[in-house]
Design a protein around this motif. Sequence first.
Motif, PDB file in Angstrom:
ATOM      1  N   ALA A  24     -97.863 -74.639 -48.426  1.00 24.36           N
ATOM      2  CA  ALA A  24     -97.144 -75.288 -47.706  1.00 24.36           C
ATOM      3  C   ALA A  24     -97.945 -76.564 -47.049  1.00 24.36           C
ATOM      4  O   ALA A  24     -99.074 -76.362 -46.978  1.00 24.36           O
ATOM      5  N   SER A  25     -97.362 -77.595 -47.072  1.00 23.63           N
ATOM      6  CA  SER A  25     -97.995 -78.717 -46.125  1.00 23.63           C
ATOM      7  C   SER A  25     -97.222 -79.283 -45.258  1.00 23.63           C
ATOM      8  O   SER A  25     -95.985 -79.350 -45.226  1.00 23.63           O
ATOM      9  N   GLY A  26     -97.680 -79.695 -44.082  1.00 21.85           N
ATOM     10  CA  GLY A  26     -96.788 -80.296 -42.930  1.00 21.85           C
ATOM     11  C   GLY A  26     -96.087 -79.355 -42.171  1.00 21.85           C
ATOM     12  O   GLY A  26     -95.408 -79.721 -41.050  1.00 21.85           O
ATOM     13  N   LEU A  27     -96.342 -77.864 -42.080  1.00 21.01           N
ATOM     14  CA  LEU A  27     -95.952 -76.764 -41.454  1.00 21.01           C
ATOM     15  C   LEU A  27     -96.921 -75.939 -41.655  1.00 21.01           C
ATOM     16  O   LEU A  27     -97.549 -75.655 -42.768  1.00 21.01           O
ATOM     17  N   THR A  28     -97.124 -74.922 -40.553  1.00 20.76           N
ATOM     18  CA  THR A  28     -98.002 -73.853 -40.498  1.00 20.76           C
ATOM     19  C   THR A  28     -97.037 -72.711 -40.820  1.00 20.76           C
ATOM     20  O   THR A  28     -96.010 -72.106 -39.991  1.00 20.76           O
ATOM     21  N   LEU A  29     -97.147 -72.052 -42.040  1.00 24.52           N
ATOM     22  CA  LEU A  29     -96.427 -70.861 -42.318  1.00 24.52           C
ATOM     23  C   LEU A  29     -96.200 -69.673 -41.633  1.00 24.52           C
ATOM     24  O   LEU A  29     -95.148 -69.237 -41.660  1.00 24.52           O
ATOM     25  N   ASP A  30     -97.253 -69.397 -40.852  1.00 24.10           N
ATOM     26  CA  ASP A  30     -97.157 -68.102 -40.000  1.00 24.10           C
ATOM     27  C   ASP A  30     -96.064 -68.493 -38.747  1.00 24.10           C
ATOM     28  O   ASP A  30     -95.802 -67.468 -38.031  1.00 24.10           O
ATOM     29  N   TYR A  31     -95.829 -69.587 -38.553  1.00 30.73           N
ATOM     30  CA  TYR A  31     -94.686 -70.057 -37.747  1.00 30.73           C
ATOM     31  C   TYR A  31     -93.261 -69.646 -38.006  1.00 30.73           C
ATOM     32  O   TYR A  31     -92.396 -70.024 -37.445  1.00 30.73           O
ATOM     33  N   TYR A  32     -93.112 -69.588 -39.392  1.00 32.81           N
ATOM     34  CA  TYR A  32     -91.781 -69.420 -39.985  1.00 32.81           C
ATOM     35  C   TYR A  32     -91.798 -68.108 -40.778  1.00 32.81           C
ATOM     36  O   TYR A  32     -92.636 -67.492 -41.055  1.00 32.81           O
ATOM     37  N   GLY A  33     -90.558 -67.499 -40.630  1.00 38.44           N
ATOM     38  CA  GLY A  33     -90.335 -66.599 -41.754  1.00 38.44           C
ATOM     39  C   GLY A  33     -90.040 -67.321 -43.270  1.00 38.44           C
ATOM     40  O   GLY A  33     -89.628 -68.482 -43.118  1.00 38.44           O
ATOM     41  N   ILE A  34     -90.818 -66.643 -44.003  1.00 35.59           N
ATOM     42  CA  ILE A  34     -90.734 -67.062 -45.257  1.00 35.59           C
ATOM     43  C   ILE A  34     -89.893 -66.627 -46.324  1.00 35.59           C
ATOM     44  O   ILE A  34     -90.262 -65.072 -46.722  1.00 35.59           O
ATOM     45  N   GLY A  35     -88.982 -67.180 -46.816  1.00 32.46           N
ATOM     46  CA  GLY A  35     -88.178 -66.354 -47.924  1.00 32.46           C
ATOM     47  C   GLY A  35     -88.641 -66.766 -49.397  1.00 32.46           C
ATOM     48  O   GLY A  35     -88.856 -67.875 -49.627  1.00 32.46           O
ATOM     49  N   TRP A  36     -88.284 -65.731 -50.343  1.00 31.01           N
ATOM     50  CA  TRP A  36     -88.326 -65.935 -51.727  1.00 31.01           C
ATOM     51  C   TRP A  36     -86.838 -65.784 -52.202  1.00 31.01           C
ATOM     52  O   TRP A  36     -86.263 -64.964 -51.933  1.00 31.01           O
ATOM     53  N   PHE A  37     -86.400 -66.986 -53.179  1.00 37.79           N
ATOM     54  CA  PHE A  37     -84.941 -66.789 -53.810  1.00 37.79           C
ATOM     55  C   PHE A  37     -85.290 -66.858 -55.193  1.00 37.79           C
ATOM     56  O   PHE A  37     -86.127 -67.735 -55.603  1.00 37.79           O
ATOM     57  N   ARG A  38     -84.111 -66.632 -55.952  1.00 41.63           N
ATOM     58  CA  ARG A  38     -83.945 -66.873 -57.180  1.00 41.63           C
ATOM     59  C   ARG A  38     -82.796 -67.172 -57.874  1.00 41.63           C
ATOM     60  O   ARG A  38     -81.639 -67.063 -57.196  1.00 41.63           O
ATOM     61  N   GLN A  39     -82.866 -68.299 -58.858  1.00 44.28           N
ATOM     62  CA  GLN A  39     -81.393 -68.552 -59.561  1.00 44.28           C
ATOM     63  C   GLN A  39     -81.526 -68.721 -60.764  1.00 44.28           C
ATOM     64  O   GLN A  39     -82.224 -69.136 -61.402  1.00 44.28           O
ATOM     65  N   ALA A  40     -80.655 -67.704 -61.551  1.00 48.77           N
ATOM     66  CA  ALA A  40     -80.597 -67.881 -62.779  1.00 48.77           C
ATOM     67  C   ALA A  40     -79.451 -68.695 -63.329  1.00 48.77           C
ATOM     68  O   ALA A  40     -78.492 -69.134 -62.595  1.00 48.77           O
ATOM     69  N   PRO A  41     -79.305 -69.191 -64.453  1.00 46.03           N
ATOM     70  CA  PRO A  41     -78.460 -69.973 -65.001  1.00 46.03           C
ATOM     71  C   PRO A  41     -76.890 -69.783 -64.902  1.00 46.03           C
ATOM     72  O   PRO A  41     -76.692 -68.356 -65.024  1.00 46.03           O
TER      73      PRO A  41
END
Length: 126
Positions: A24-41
């Motif tokens: 991340a840039s422009g924000l501090t990640l530990d101030y946010y919940g961070i999710g991972w998503f995926r998208q298949a065709p």
Amino acid sequence: QVQLVESGGGLVQPGGSLRLSCVASGLTLDYYGIGWFRQAPGKEREGVSCVSGSDGSTYYADSVKGRFTIVRDNAKNTVYLEINSLKSEDTAVYYCAAHSTRSCIRWYKVDPYDYWGQGTQVTVSS
């Protein structure tokens, strides 16, 4: 300007492993919940995992429990998604996203997230 950049994707054989990074840039990640998503065709974007910024709690989709691990490194302002025992059905573009809160409330839904990266392709094939 807020920017999330994913990396670490690639072509891997079934049963292999990868480590995806979200910097991340422009924000501090530990101030946010961070999710991972995926998208298949041809499929909708799917929530894979989330790590809370408030207490470090982690959450996983049933399809990846025991194989995926989400890890936060606050010193590097980076969140990782460690992926093991890859299957063909894991093939997708993987995205990280910053939740609108420090929590992971409704983490598996797209709408609670304010910021998204551009994605990194993971292809599982022999």
